[in-house]
Design a protein around this motif. Sequence first.
Motif, PDB file in Angstrom:
ATOM      1  N   ASN A  58     -11.623  26.657 -11.937  1.00  0.00           N
ATOM      2  CA  ASN A  58     -12.976  27.148 -12.239  1.00  0.00           C
ATOM      3  C   ASN A  58     -13.158  27.410 -13.723  1.00  0.00           C
ATOM      4  O   ASN A  58     -14.217  27.146 -14.281  1.00  0.00           O
ATOM      5  CB  ASN A  58     -13.247  28.437 -11.449  1.00  0.00           C
ATOM      6  CG  ASN A  58     -13.371  28.191  -9.955  1.00  0.00           C
ATOM      7  OD1 ASN A  58     -13.683  27.078  -9.535  1.00  0.00           O
ATOM      8  ND2 ASN A  58     -13.135  29.211  -9.154  1.00  0.00           N
ATOM      9  N   LYS A  61     -13.587  24.016 -15.467  1.00  0.00           N
ATOM     10  CA  LYS A  61     -14.930  23.480 -15.229  1.00  0.00           C
ATOM     11  C   LYS A  61     -15.968  24.210 -16.062  1.00  0.00           C
ATOM     12  O   LYS A  61     -16.893  23.613 -16.602  1.00  0.00           O
ATOM     13  CB  LYS A  61     -15.277  23.590 -13.743  1.00  0.00           C
ATOM     14  CG  LYS A  61     -14.512  22.615 -12.866  1.00  0.00           C
ATOM     15  CD  LYS A  61     -14.896  22.785 -11.400  1.00  0.00           C
ATOM     16  CE  LYS A  61     -14.126  21.814 -10.517  1.00  0.00           C
ATOM     17  NZ  LYS A  61     -14.462  21.989  -9.087  1.00  0.00           N
ATOM     18  N   SER A  62     -15.827  25.533 -16.166  1.00  0.00           N
ATOM     19  CA  SER A  62     -16.773  26.325 -16.950  1.00  0.00           C
ATOM     20  C   SER A  62     -16.745  25.906 -18.405  1.00  0.00           C
ATOM     21  O   SER A  62     -17.796  25.775 -19.053  1.00  0.00           O
ATOM     22  CB  SER A  62     -16.424  27.812 -16.818  1.00  0.00           C
ATOM     23  OG  SER A  62     -17.264  28.600 -17.626  1.00  0.00           O
ATOM     24  N   VAL A  63     -15.531  25.682 -18.937  1.00  0.00           N
ATOM     25  CA  VAL A  63     -15.395  25.244 -20.333  1.00  0.00           C
ATOM     26  C   VAL A  63     -16.023  23.869 -20.522  1.00  0.00           C
ATOM     27  O   VAL A  63     -16.718  23.615 -21.507  1.00  0.00           O
ATOM     28  CB  VAL A  63     -13.907  25.234 -20.739  1.00  0.00           C
ATOM     29  CG1 VAL A  63     -13.737  24.569 -22.097  1.00  0.00           C
ATOM     30  CG2 VAL A  63     -13.355  26.647 -20.777  1.00  0.00           C
ATOM     31  N   GLU A  64     -15.802  22.954 -19.549  1.00  0.00           N
ATOM     32  CA  GLU A  64     -16.354  21.601 -19.646  1.00  0.00           C
ATOM     33  C   GLU A  64     -17.880  21.631 -19.625  1.00  0.00           C
ATOM     34  O   GLU A  64     -18.539  20.963 -20.414  1.00  0.00           O
ATOM     35  CB  GLU A  64     -15.822  20.747 -18.502  1.00  0.00           C
ATOM     36  CG  GLU A  64     -14.346  20.395 -18.636  1.00  0.00           C
ATOM     37  CD  GLU A  64     -13.837  19.600 -17.453  1.00  0.00           C
ATOM     38  OE1 GLU A  64     -14.582  19.500 -16.456  1.00  0.00           O
ATOM     39  OE2 GLU A  64     -12.703  19.093 -17.524  1.00  0.00           O
ATOM     40  N   TYR A  65     -18.471  22.406 -18.695  1.00  0.00           N
ATOM     41  CA  TYR A  65     -19.921  22.500 -18.614  1.00  0.00           C
ATOM     42  C   TYR A  65     -20.499  23.094 -19.887  1.00  0.00           C
ATOM     43  O   TYR A  65     -21.542  22.655 -20.383  1.00  0.00           O
ATOM     44  CB  TYR A  65     -20.328  23.355 -17.413  1.00  0.00           C
ATOM     45  CG  TYR A  65     -19.993  22.735 -16.075  1.00  0.00           C
ATOM     46  CD1 TYR A  65     -19.940  21.358 -15.913  1.00  0.00           C
ATOM     47  CD2 TYR A  65     -19.708  23.532 -14.964  1.00  0.00           C
ATOM     48  CE1 TYR A  65     -19.614  20.780 -14.691  1.00  0.00           C
ATOM     49  CE2 TYR A  65     -19.389  22.964 -13.731  1.00  0.00           C
ATOM     50  CZ  TYR A  65     -19.340  21.591 -13.608  1.00  0.00           C
ATOM     51  OH  TYR A  65     -19.028  21.026 -12.404  1.00  0.00           O
ATOM     52  N   ASP A  66     -19.811  24.107 -20.414  1.00  0.00           N
ATOM     53  CA  ASP A  66     -20.270  24.749 -21.644  1.00  0.00           C
ATOM     54  C   ASP A  66     -20.219  23.758 -22.808  1.00  0.00           C
ATOM     55  O   ASP A  66     -21.132  23.710 -23.635  1.00  0.00           O
ATOM     56  CB  ASP A  66     -19.397  25.970 -21.942  1.00  0.00           C
ATOM     57  CG  ASP A  66     -19.903  26.767 -23.134  1.00  0.00           C
ATOM     58  OD1 ASP A  66     -21.062  27.228 -23.077  1.00  0.00           O
ATOM     59  OD2 ASP A  66     -19.150  26.931 -24.114  1.00  0.00           O
ATOM     60  N   LYS A  67     -19.170  22.952 -22.846  1.00  0.00           N
ATOM     61  CA  LYS A  67     -19.021  21.948 -23.906  1.00  0.00           C
ATOM     62  C   LYS A  67     -20.117  20.895 -23.812  1.00  0.00           C
ATOM     63  O   LYS A  67     -20.707  20.491 -24.826  1.00  0.00           O
ATOM     64  CB  LYS A  67     -17.644  21.294 -23.804  1.00  0.00           C
ATOM     65  CG  LYS A  67     -17.340  20.289 -24.911  1.00  0.00           C
ATOM     66  CD  LYS A  67     -15.940  19.726 -24.743  1.00  0.00           C
ATOM     67  CE  LYS A  67     -15.633  18.701 -25.834  1.00  0.00           C
ATOM     68  NZ  LYS A  67     -14.267  18.140 -25.666  1.00  0.00           N
ATOM     69  N   ALA A  69     -23.109  21.261 -22.389  1.00  0.00           N
ATOM     70  CA  ALA A  69     -24.393  21.886 -22.716  1.00  0.00           C
ATOM     71  C   ALA A  69     -24.573  22.022 -24.225  1.00  0.00           C
ATOM     72  O   ALA A  69     -25.643  21.710 -24.767  1.00  0.00           O
ATOM     73  CB  ALA A  69     -24.489  23.252 -22.047  1.00  0.00           C
ATOM     74  N   LYS A  70     -23.536  22.481 -24.914  1.00  0.00           N
ATOM     75  CA  LYS A  70     -23.613  22.624 -26.367  1.00  0.00           C
ATOM     76  C   LYS A  70     -23.743  21.266 -27.047  1.00  0.00           C
ATOM     77  O   LYS A  70     -24.495  21.124 -28.020  1.00  0.00           O
ATOM     78  CB  LYS A  70     -22.368  23.354 -26.888  1.00  0.00           C
ATOM     79  CG  LYS A  70     -22.342  24.829 -26.559  1.00  0.00           C
ATOM     80  CD  LYS A  70     -21.096  25.505 -27.123  1.00  0.00           C
ATOM     81  CE  LYS A  70     -21.104  26.997 -26.823  1.00  0.00           C
ATOM     82  NZ  LYS A  70     -19.886  27.679 -27.330  1.00  0.00           N
ATOM     83  N   TRP A  73     -27.355  20.078 -26.563  1.00  0.00           N
ATOM     84  CA  TRP A  73     -28.287  20.854 -27.388  1.00  0.00           C
ATOM     85  C   TRP A  73     -28.225  20.395 -28.852  1.00  0.00           C
ATOM     86  O   TRP A  73     -29.261  20.262 -29.516  1.00  0.00           O
ATOM     87  CB  TRP A  73     -27.973  22.339 -27.270  1.00  0.00           C
ATOM     88  CG  TRP A  73     -28.897  23.245 -28.029  1.00  0.00           C
ATOM     89  CD1 TRP A  73     -28.580  24.071 -29.065  1.00  0.00           C
ATOM     90  CD2 TRP A  73     -30.303  23.415 -27.798  1.00  0.00           C
ATOM     91  NE1 TRP A  73     -29.689  24.739 -29.496  1.00  0.00           N
ATOM     92  CE2 TRP A  73     -30.767  24.363 -28.744  1.00  0.00           C
ATOM     93  CE3 TRP A  73     -31.212  22.855 -26.902  1.00  0.00           C
ATOM     94  CZ2 TRP A  73     -32.097  24.766 -28.802  1.00  0.00           C
ATOM     95  CZ3 TRP A  73     -32.545  23.247 -26.961  1.00  0.00           C
ATOM     96  CH2 TRP A  73     -32.976  24.193 -27.898  1.00  0.00           C
TER      97      TRP A  73
END
Length: 265
Positions: A58, A61-67, A69-70, A73
Amino acid sequence: MKKCNNCGAMMNEDAKFCTNCGAAFTETESNQNIDTSENSNSDSNENQTSQMVQNVSNAVKSVEYDKVAKGYWKYFLMTLKNPSTSFTVTDKINGWIQFVLIAILNSLVSVSILTIMPTTESGIGLFFKLFFVQFIINVAGIGILFIFKNFVQKVSTPFNVVTSQYGGLLSINIILLLIVFISALISPIAMISIIMVGVVLVGIVNVIAFNMYLLNGKNNSKLDNFYVAVLANAVVLIIIAIITRIGMEMMIDQMLPYMFNQYMY
């Protein structure tokens, strides 16, 4: 502790017989109790290991999604400020995010406008139908550009990269579609002028972006100027058209009663 098989009383591990009923303990029963305890500890360790693996998964996955998204953007702001910078993009995911967002916003705008018509289908079914059509149209446009780039202009560019580069030229459409969607939510009838201007500008941006991608070369700053100039002229023409229409409606409203009175009396 071990359990007496005869009466169910709990005795110490080293007990040879049950002090409650007098039944003797066998060596097999003792070993079974030990095995049960070991299995329980083993299951506990496996559960802890499984939970630890899940937590790590988890977190990854959180790090990947954050990467992602950034990264999107940054891509969005960069191409919104200078559309021609999209020609330097080599990633393979931001373009797909861009086109999914555009398809979603287009579908939401269409649903918001169409639902004022009583005979029109409404709800989530209409949204998904419009989304599917919009996304297929976008993919078809990307496919045409991919063919021209690779087989006509002989510029080797992967399909996913074409998607990201072409998508960057459409960043302003995200802003325009958001404005149109908010206007449609407020009131499709009262905000009709803003909605019409936004929809027309979205179409113009699509045409400009498509041709900019075909025309890009060594000096793309000229294309940025062309992009801004065409948009500015389009805004001016649309505003003039709206003002003219409003003026004509006011004149008609004033002249009709006068003409009616003249001919009737």
